[in-house]
Design a protein around this motif. Structure first.
Motif, PDB file in Angstrom:
ATOM      1  N   PRO A   5       0.827  -1.489  -0.013  1.00  0.00           N
ATOM      2  CA  PRO A   5      -0.026  -0.056   0.069  1.00  0.00           C
ATOM      3  C   PRO A   5       0.851   1.229  -0.012  1.00  0.00           C
ATOM      4  N   GLU A   6       2.166   1.126   0.612  1.00  0.00           N
ATOM      5  CA  GLU A   6       2.956   2.300   0.457  1.00  0.00           C
ATOM      6  C   GLU A   6       3.574   2.633  -0.923  1.00  0.00           C
ATOM      7  N   LEU A   7       3.059   1.980  -2.187  1.00  0.00           N
ATOM      8  CA  LEU A   7       3.239   2.384  -3.546  1.00  0.00           C
ATOM      9  C   LEU A   7       2.461   3.764  -3.650  1.00  0.00           C
ATOM     10  N   SER A  77       6.957  -4.038  -4.562  1.00  0.00           N
ATOM     11  CA  SER A  77       5.865  -3.804  -4.921  1.00  0.00           C
ATOM     12  C   SER A  77       4.510  -4.746  -4.552  1.00  0.00           C
ATOM     13  N   GLY A  78       5.022  -5.948  -4.360  1.00  0.00           N
ATOM     14  CA  GLY A  78       3.973  -7.050  -4.265  1.00  0.00           C
ATOM     15  C   GLY A  78       3.317  -7.555  -5.413  1.00  0.00           C
ATOM     16  N   ILE A  79       3.792  -7.104  -6.514  1.00  0.00           N
ATOM     17  CA  ILE A  79       2.929  -7.252  -7.861  1.00  0.00           C
ATOM     18  C   ILE A  79       3.531  -8.375  -8.484  1.00  0.00           C
ATOM     19  N   ALA A  80       2.826  -9.349  -8.827  1.00  0.00           N
ATOM     20  CA  ALA A  80       3.485 -10.464  -9.447  1.00  0.00           C
ATOM     21  C   ALA A  80       2.779 -10.405 -10.936  1.00  0.00           C
ATOM     22  N   LEU A 107       5.937   7.826 -14.350  1.00  0.00           N
ATOM     23  CA  LEU A 107       4.797   7.117 -13.681  1.00  0.00           C
ATOM     24  C   LEU A 107       4.728   7.513 -12.251  1.00  0.00           C
ATOM     25  N   ARG A 108       3.371   7.593 -11.996  1.00  0.00           N
ATOM     26  CA  ARG A 108       3.296   7.846 -10.539  1.00  0.00           C
ATOM     27  C   ARG A 108       1.971   7.127  -9.893  1.00  0.00           C
ATOM     28  N   VAL A 109       2.034   6.092  -8.870  1.00  0.00           N
ATOM     29  CA  VAL A 109       1.178   5.563  -8.553  1.00  0.00           C
ATOM     30  C   VAL A 109       0.081   6.338  -7.565  1.00  0.00           C
ATOM     31  N   THR A 110      -1.026   6.291  -8.088  1.00  0.00           N
ATOM     32  CA  THR A 110      -2.135   7.203  -7.497  1.00  0.00           C
ATOM     33  C   THR A 110      -2.999   6.501  -6.494  1.00  0.00           C
ATOM     34  N   ARG A 111      -3.128   5.070  -6.667  1.00  0.00           N
ATOM     35  CA  ARG A 111      -3.952   4.536  -5.702  1.00  0.00           C
ATOM     36  C   ARG A 111      -3.800   3.003  -5.611  1.00  0.00           C
ATOM     37  N   GLY A 118      -6.586  -9.585  -3.440  1.00  0.00           N
ATOM     38  CA  GLY A 118      -5.562  -8.862  -4.236  1.00  0.00           C
ATOM     39  C   GLY A 118      -5.774  -7.554  -4.167  1.00  0.00           C
ATOM     40  N   ALA A 119      -5.451  -6.609  -5.184  1.00  0.00           N
ATOM     41  CA  ALA A 119      -5.642  -5.061  -5.245  1.00  0.00           C
ATOM     42  C   ALA A 119      -5.750  -4.475  -6.470  1.00  0.00           C
ATOM     43  N   MET A 120      -6.286  -3.329  -6.753  1.00  0.00           N
ATOM     44  CA  MET A 120      -6.356  -2.721  -7.895  1.00  0.00           C
ATOM     45  C   MET A 120      -5.337  -1.433  -7.770  1.00  0.00           C
ATOM     46  N   VAL A 121      -4.422  -1.320  -8.699  1.00  0.00           N
ATOM     47  CA  VAL A 121      -3.510  -0.611  -8.503  1.00  0.00           C
ATOM     48  C   VAL A 121      -3.769   0.511  -9.774  1.00  0.00           C
TER      49      VAL A 121
END
Length: 149
Positions: A5-7, A77-80, A107-111, A118-121
């Motif tokens: 989540p710190e992304l 990131s925790g993204i596979a 690029l900037r991660v906004t959410r 899982g999660a939506m990035v």
């Protein structure tokens, strides 16, 4: 490992400049069935006031992909990739992309929104030209699946 989540708020360095080539625009246009002559014929594009062939709107994804590769390579990131689906894409243009443009993406991660296991990035990529002028903002949502037990 779950999506970090710190992304949120994390920005990545600018990509190396990407020189938009006429043949790349033509190939991309064929691939997405963009048949307007401005995508293939320099004279047709020039008649519309452009210096060279005009890329279809989704061509910005070529540059955005370079920035998404930075995100996917982020060790914490925790993204596979094998659990990732490109769920949504949007573009907000200041001007069209034209062959001969030299583009840079940041690029900037906004959410990061938890979604089941899982999660939506959500991220935004600002794409600028060689003069630093805004060309397009490409926004995307990646759906990341959770770990399988």
């Amino acid at each position: 490992m779950s999506v970090n989540p710190e992304l949120v708020g994390r920005s990545f360095p600018p990509t190396p400049p990407y020189l938009v080539g006429r043949e790349k625009v033509r190939e991309f246009a064929r691939a997405v069935f963009a048949t307007d002559p401005q995508h293939d014929d320099p004279a047709a594009a020039q008649a519309l006031g452009f210096a060279d062939v005009v890329a279809p709107p989704t061509f910005a994804m070529v540059v955005q992909d370079l920035t998404l590769q930075q995100l996917l390579a982020e060790p914490d990131s925790g993204i596979a990739l094998e659990q990732t689906v490109h769920a949504e894409q949007r573009f907000h243009y200041s001007r069209p992309i034209v062959a001969g443009d030299e583009l840079v993406g940041e690029l900037r991660v906004t959410r990061v929104r938890p979604f089941g296991k899982g999660a939506m990035v959500t991220s935004e990529t600002e794409i600028t030209d060689a003069a630093g002028a805004h060309v397009v903002t490409a926004s995307s949502v990646l759906l990341i699946g959770g770990e399988v037990a």
